[in-house]
Design a protein around this motif. Structure first.
Motif, PDB file in Angstrom:
ATOM      1  N   SER A  17      12.220   3.042  -2.217  1.00  0.00           N
ATOM      2  CA  SER A  17      11.363   2.169  -1.423  1.00  0.00           C
ATOM      3  C   SER A  17      11.424   2.535   0.053  1.00  0.00           C
ATOM      4  O   SER A  17      10.407   2.513   0.757  1.00  0.00           O
ATOM      5  CB  SER A  17      11.784   0.715  -1.625  1.00  0.00           C
ATOM      6  N   MET A  22       4.886   3.534  -1.174  1.00  0.00           N
ATOM      7  CA  MET A  22       3.702   3.541  -2.031  1.00  0.00           C
ATOM      8  C   MET A  22       4.083   3.563  -3.511  1.00  0.00           C
ATOM      9  O   MET A  22       3.342   3.097  -4.359  1.00  0.00           O
ATOM     10  CB  MET A  22       2.775   4.725  -1.702  1.00  0.00           C
ATOM     11  N   GLU A  25       6.160  -0.388  -3.789  1.00  0.00           N
ATOM     12  CA  GLU A  25       5.523  -1.623  -3.329  1.00  0.00           C
ATOM     13  C   GLU A  25       3.997  -1.578  -3.434  1.00  0.00           C
ATOM     14  O   GLU A  25       3.378  -2.479  -3.987  1.00  0.00           O
ATOM     15  CB  GLU A  25       5.932  -1.902  -1.880  1.00  0.00           C
ATOM     16  N   TRP A  26       3.398  -0.533  -2.895  1.00  0.00           N
ATOM     17  CA  TRP A  26       1.942  -0.475  -2.850  1.00  0.00           C
ATOM     18  C   TRP A  26       1.340  -0.217  -4.222  1.00  0.00           C
ATOM     19  O   TRP A  26       0.302  -0.763  -4.550  1.00  0.00           O
ATOM     20  CB  TRP A  26       1.463   0.619  -1.907  1.00  0.00           C
ATOM     21  N   ARG A 182       4.192   1.138 -10.410  1.00  0.00           N
ATOM     22  CA  ARG A 182       5.247   0.930  -9.427  1.00  0.00           C
ATOM     23  C   ARG A 182       6.585   1.261 -10.071  1.00  0.00           C
ATOM     24  O   ARG A 182       6.834   0.901 -11.221  1.00  0.00           O
ATOM     25  CB  ARG A 182       5.249  -0.508  -8.933  1.00  0.00           C
TER      26      ARG A 182
END
Length: 192
Positions: A17, A22, A25-26, A182
């Motif tokens: 992270s 990306m 989290e994204w 993710r």
């Protein structure tokens, strides 16, 4: 001083992270080799965090008796010790959907790279990613390739390294409601 024994403390979702939000989290789309690129980038970043000179997509030298086995042997990440200037770790990152045949060639690549770099004491790291938890591969069989060798294309025998230390990590990703993947967990799966 760089120490490969510190790898387990650094191959974490928190570290991923920090380097690659990306991925954690994204969220990312499962297109092309995007997740593969993230994994290679992360493994190389961890090597650098630990004090190694770490490089992605590294071709092993075509020297020594196994110079003409296969074409290029290109490792996803290679960590060099800054003091000795020798390879300390060779890593591969591969998608895994429950089929052993997807991972066996990666262990063969790790072993051949170890021979070409003449680094029999380097750690071989096989990281595989899966969407959710899947049936685990036969780690003993994969270790058997590293320890016992294999027959390459053209019938050339690549000798094993009975002292090879191979570690396995599973990177578990999940699709969210938005359809994006993710990274959810990184699990150490085995070592010899």
């Amino acid at each position: 001083m760089a120490n490969v024994n510190d790898v387990p403390g650094r191959l974490t979702v928190e570290a991923a992270s920090s380097h690659l939000p990306m991925w954690t989290e994204w969220g990312v789309r499962d297109v092309g080799h995007f997740v593969h690129s993230l994994g290679c980038t992360f493994l190389t970043a961890v090597g650098r965090d630990l004090g190694f000179t770490a490089v992605s997509e590294v071709p092993a030298p075509r020297e020594a008796p196994l110079a003409h086995v296969e074409e290029d042997v290109r490792s996803d990440s290679v960590w060099f010790d800054r003091t000795t200037k020798r390879v300390a770790l060779v890593a591969e990152f591969e998608r895994y959907a429950g089929k052993q045949k997807d991972l066996s060639p990666k262990v063969e690549t790790l072993l051949l790279a170890q021979h070409r770099w003449d680094c029999k004491d380097a750690i071989l790291l096989l990281a595989y990613w899966s969407v959710g938890l899947v049936t685990l591969p036969d780690h003993d069989s994969l270790r058997g390739i590293a320890h016992g060798g294999y027959c390459a294309m053209g019938g050339v025998r690549v000798p094993g390294n009975p002292k090879a230390r191979i570690v396995f990590y599973q990177f578990v990703v999940r699709a969210g409601q938005d359809g994006l993947l993710r990274l959810e967990n990184i699990i150490r799966r085995g070592e010899s």
